[in-house]
Motif scaffolding. Structure first.
Motif, PDB file in Angstrom:
ATOM      1  N   GLN A  13     -10.008  -1.653 -17.965  1.00 34.45           N
ATOM      2  CA  GLN A  13      -8.697  -0.996 -17.967  1.00 34.45           C
ATOM      3  C   GLN A  13      -8.217  -0.740 -19.392  1.00 34.45           C
ATOM      4  N   SER A  72      -1.131  11.464 -15.789  1.00 32.85           N
ATOM      5  CA  SER A  72      -1.960  11.282 -14.598  1.00 32.85           C
ATOM      6  C   SER A  72      -3.170  10.373 -14.832  1.00 32.85           C
ATOM      7  N   ILE A  87       2.730   9.598 -10.138  1.00 30.86           N
ATOM      8  CA  ILE A  87       2.143   9.550 -11.476  1.00 30.86           C
ATOM      9  C   ILE A  87       1.123  10.677 -11.643  1.00 30.86           C
ATOM     10  N   LYS A  88       0.399  11.005 -10.575  1.00 34.29           N
ATOM     11  CA  LYS A  88      -0.576  12.103 -10.636  1.00 34.29           C
ATOM     12  C   LYS A  88       0.111  13.440 -10.869  1.00 34.29           C
ATOM     13  N   GLU A  97       0.828  -1.208   0.000  1.00 34.74           N
ATOM     14  CA  GLU A  97       0.000   0.000   0.000  1.00 34.74           C
ATOM     15  C   GLU A  97       0.865   1.261   0.000  1.00 34.74           C
ATOM     16  N   SER A 116      -2.643   4.501 -13.793  1.00 36.69           N
ATOM     17  CA  SER A 116      -2.588   4.060 -12.398  1.00 36.69           C
ATOM     18  C   SER A 116      -1.658   2.860 -12.293  1.00 36.69           C
ATOM     19  N   LEU A 117      -1.322   2.509 -11.075  1.00 40.94           N
ATOM     20  CA  LEU A 117      -0.493   1.332 -10.846  1.00 40.94           C
ATOM     21  C   LEU A 117      -1.206   0.085 -11.367  1.00 40.94           C
ATOM     22  N   HIS A 142      -3.273  -0.121 -13.917  1.00 44.49           N
ATOM     23  CA  HIS A 142      -3.133  -0.137 -15.377  1.00 44.49           C
ATOM     24  C   HIS A 142      -1.755  -0.650 -15.777  1.00 44.49           C
ATOM     25  N   PHE A 192       3.608   5.621  -5.691  1.00 40.82           N
ATOM     26  CA  PHE A 192       3.508   5.564  -7.155  1.00 40.82           C
ATOM     27  C   PHE A 192       2.381   6.475  -7.639  1.00 40.82           C
ATOM     28  N   ASP A 193       1.209   6.330  -7.039  1.00 44.04           N
ATOM     29  CA  ASP A 193       0.054   7.128  -7.468  1.00 44.04           C
ATOM     30  C   ASP A 193       0.307   8.622  -7.311  1.00 44.04           C
ATOM     31  N   ALA A 214       2.150   1.669  -3.522  1.00 41.14           N
ATOM     32  CA  ALA A 214       1.077   2.137  -4.410  1.00 41.14           C
ATOM     33  C   ALA A 214       0.774   3.613  -4.176  1.00 41.14           C
ATOM     34  N   ALA A 215       0.752   4.031  -2.916  1.00 42.05           N
ATOM     35  CA  ALA A 215       0.473   5.433  -2.609  1.00 42.05           C
ATOM     36  C   ALA A 215       1.573   6.344  -3.161  1.00 42.05           C
TER      37      ALA A 215
END
Length: 160
Positions: free
Chosen positions: A83, A45, A39-40, A29, A48-49, A51, A35-36, A32-33
């Motif tokens: 997706q 943006s 990427i945002k 988690e 997502s992880l 995708h 990464f997100d 992922a947080a």
């Protein structure tokens, strides 16, 4: 100060008494947080992880049918279809007729999708580098070795 007969008590880390499964979940988690968030903040943006993990990584060696992507990533056909549709609307992939079966479509990366793969790999490397700074090179090497040993029979076929 501690002495050989009275070592200083180490302060337990938060969560140290949790089951390994909970710790692995929390680390995933956290990744992922991070990464997100990164990427945002980028020009991609819409990605997502999920995708990147479920679709993009499987297209590095060329086009595939959606069914092949579903078989490789282990999520439902509906999830992969959603997706792919999102990635297609966002310009990361395109669907082409399959020359071997006119009913089927091949999914391939666009130029934007190839750039996204490069960015995803860079973000993975950046996060790992930051985590290495946080826990130290030796600890990261130990973590990598332990995770590779534990997951040896379940490594993905492709991380392109």
């Amino acid at each position: 100060m501690s002495s050989p007969t009275h070592p200083a008590k180490a302060t337990p880390l938060p969560g140290a008494a949790l089951p390994v499964a909970a710790l692995l979940g929390a680390a995933k988690e956290a990744f992922a947080a991070e990464f997100d968030a990164r990427i945002k903040a980028s020009n991609m943006s819409a990605l997502s992880l999920a995708h990147a993990h479920n679709v993009l990584r499987h297209l590095g060696n060329g086009p595939l049918r959606a069914s092949a992507i579903t078989d490789r990533c282990g999520v439902t056909k509906q999830a992969v279809s959603q997706q792919i549709a999102h990635l297609q609307r966002s310009g990361f992939v395109r669907a082409l007729p399959d020359p071997d079966d006119q009913r089927a479509r091949l999914i391939e990366l666009t130029e934007c999708g190839r750039a996204a793969q490069v960015m995803v790999k860079q973000l993975f490397a950046d996060i790992e580098r930051d985590w290495t700074k946080r826990i130290g090179k030796e600890q990261m090497a130990i973590l990598r070795e332990a995770l590779a040993t534990i997951g040896a029979d379940h490594m993905p076929d492709s991380c392109s």
